[in-house]
Scaffold this motif. Sequence first.
Motif, mmCIF file in Angstrom:
data_model
loop_
_atom_site.group_PDB
_atom_site.id
_atom_site.type_symbol
_atom_site.label_atom_id
_atom_site.label_comp_id
_atom_site.label_asym_id
_atom_site.label_seq_id
_atom_site.Cartn_x
_atom_site.Cartn_y
_atom_site.Cartn_z
ATOM 1 N N LEU A 37 1.077 -1.214 -0.086
ATOM 2 C CA LEU A 37 0.067 0.102 0.231
ATOM 3 C C LEU A 37 1.054 1.275 0.316
ATOM 4 O O LEU A 37 0.225 2.105 -0.867
ATOM 5 C CB LEU A 37 -0.787 -0.170 1.109
ATOM 6 N N ALA A 38 2.204 1.178 0.388
ATOM 7 C CA ALA A 38 2.922 2.413 0.650
ATOM 8 C C ALA A 38 3.636 2.427 -0.790
ATOM 9 O O ALA A 38 3.674 4.120 -0.941
ATOM 10 C CB ALA A 38 4.302 2.337 1.801
ATOM 11 N N ASP A 39 3.591 1.698 -1.279
ATOM 12 C CA ASP A 39 4.414 1.756 -2.606
ATOM 13 C C ASP A 39 3.429 2.152 -3.265
ATOM 14 O O ASP A 39 3.463 3.387 -4.526
ATOM 15 C CB ASP A 39 4.668 0.175 -3.032
ATOM 16 N N THR A 49 -2.985 3.670 6.486
ATOM 17 C CA THR A 49 -2.836 4.033 8.361
ATOM 18 C C THR A 49 -3.986 2.691 7.962
ATOM 19 O O THR A 49 -4.064 1.902 7.232
ATOM 20 C CB THR A 49 -4.465 5.248 8.183
ATOM 21 N N VAL A 50 -4.014 2.295 9.082
ATOM 22 C CA VAL A 50 -5.260 1.115 9.520
ATOM 23 C C VAL A 50 -6.538 1.102 8.914
ATOM 24 O O VAL A 50 -6.640 0.085 7.995
ATOM 25 C CB VAL A 50 -4.865 0.697 11.242
ATOM 26 N N PRO A 51 -7.264 1.691 9.289
ATOM 27 C CA PRO A 51 -8.892 2.013 8.232
ATOM 28 C C PRO A 51 -8.219 1.937 6.279
ATOM 29 O O PRO A 51 -8.711 0.980 6.291
ATOM 30 C CB PRO A 51 -9.347 2.927 8.797
ATOM 31 N N ALA A 52 -7.192 2.367 6.017
ATOM 32 C CA ALA A 52 -6.873 2.028 4.646
ATOM 33 C C ALA A 52 -6.703 0.562 4.857
ATOM 34 O O ALA A 52 -6.625 0.271 3.418
ATOM 35 C CB ALA A 52 -5.419 2.865 4.424
ATOM 36 N N LEU A 53 -5.628 -0.191 5.193
ATOM 37 C CA LEU A 53 -5.145 -1.227 5.244
ATOM 38 C C LEU A 53 -6.836 -2.397 5.487
ATOM 39 O O LEU A 53 -6.482 -3.504 4.721
ATOM 40 C CB LEU A 53 -4.493 -1.471 6.426
ATOM 41 N N ALA A 89 -11.564 -2.469 13.895
ATOM 42 C CA ALA A 89 -11.880 -3.080 14.918
ATOM 43 C C ALA A 89 -10.660 -4.904 14.318
ATOM 44 O O ALA A 89 -10.093 -5.353 15.597
ATOM 45 C CB ALA A 89 -12.572 -2.755 15.133
ATOM 46 N N SER A 90 -10.886 -5.302 13.481
ATOM 47 C CA SER A 90 -10.384 -6.705 13.468
ATOM 48 C C SER A 90 -9.030 -6.809 13.110
ATOM 49 O O SER A 90 -8.557 -7.984 13.347
ATOM 50 C CB SER A 90 -10.898 -7.387 12.149
ATOM 51 N N LYS A 148 -1.423 -2.186 16.817
ATOM 52 C CA LYS A 148 -2.243 -1.527 17.814
ATOM 53 C C LYS A 148 -2.414 -0.150 17.587
ATOM 54 O O LYS A 148 -3.608 0.153 17.948
ATOM 55 C CB LYS A 148 -1.070 -1.122 18.951
ATOM 56 N N SER A 149 -1.675 0.396 16.440
ATOM 57 C CA SER A 149 -2.223 1.397 16.328
ATOM 58 C C SER A 149 -1.925 2.773 14.495
ATOM 59 O O SER A 149 -1.007 1.174 14.242
ATOM 60 C CB SER A 149 -1.244 2.860 16.388
ATOM 61 N N SER A 150 -2.121 3.204 13.775
ATOM 62 C CA SER A 150 -1.290 3.303 12.791
ATOM 63 C C SER A 150 0.085 3.604 12.710
ATOM 64 O O SER A 150 1.350 3.444 11.874
ATOM 65 C CB SER A 150 -1.852 4.310 12.026
ATOM 66 N N GLN A 151 0.823 4.217 13.672
ATOM 67 C CA GLN A 151 2.037 4.527 13.978
ATOM 68 C C GLN A 151 2.713 2.818 14.274
ATOM 69 O O GLN A 151 3.774 2.603 13.814
ATOM 70 C CB GLN A 151 2.077 4.995 14.815
ATOM 71 N N ASP A 152 2.110 2.352 14.597
ATOM 72 C CA ASP A 152 2.749 0.813 14.976
ATOM 73 C C ASP A 152 2.198 0.044 13.844
ATOM 74 O O ASP A 152 3.874 -0.754 13.280
ATOM 75 C CB ASP A 152 1.861 -0.418 15.952
ATOM 76 N N LEU A 153 1.223 -0.234 13.361
ATOM 77 C CA LEU A 153 1.269 -0.248 11.244
ATOM 78 C C LEU A 153 2.978 0.107 10.688
ATOM 79 O O LEU A 153 3.776 -0.879 9.615
ATOM 80 C CB LEU A 153 0.797 -0.384 10.452
ATOM 81 N N LYS A 154 3.321 1.180 10.700
ATOM 82 C CA LYS A 154 4.273 1.965 10.342
ATOM 83 C C LYS A 154 5.668 1.657 10.702
ATOM 84 O O LYS A 154 6.894 1.081 9.694
ATOM 85 C CB LYS A 154 4.211 3.663 10.224
#
Length: 189
Positions: free
Chosen positions: A18-20, A28-32, A41-42, A48-54
Amino acid sequence: MARAGLTTERLAQAGAELADEVGFDKVTVPALARRFDVTTASLYSHIKSSQDLKAKIALLALEELADRVAAALAGRAGKDALTAFANAYRDYAREHPGRYAAAQLRLDPETAAASAGGRHAQMTRAILRGYDLTEPDRTHAVRMLGSIFHGYVSLEMAGGFSHSAPDSQETWSWILDSLDAQLRNWPRS
């Protein structure tokens, strides 16, 4: 309950893709979640968060880039090693712009220490063994190479060299020749 088949690793890989596609800053988590057609929520049982995802995407990118550079460096020394390292770095950034941006993410000290970032520094130092530099000059040279490679790649990806001659590849080759000359003729402290 999380949807079957979703794992932290799979989500990090999808986040990197997605980043590419859309840019690291837009991940973001919602975009993912939309990508997997699940509720946001799933995903929180894995992230944990968008920052954790990043951060997970950054770790993946650092690992991929380290693997690519290591393969390029195998059996090389001196200018050949310098060129292989630089080209692997540049090619990865061009092929994976979102992941490359992720690899620049500032990680907390504990996460950074456990990342492939240390491999990058070790490989850069390995290149410099062919130039017979000692400390603190070796550290200065590591920082110089990182700054030049990142600066050039970032400007090139932003289109900074697309409106003038000579061709960007010609300048890249000139830079690598100049770096090799600088490293071979490093002023001794």
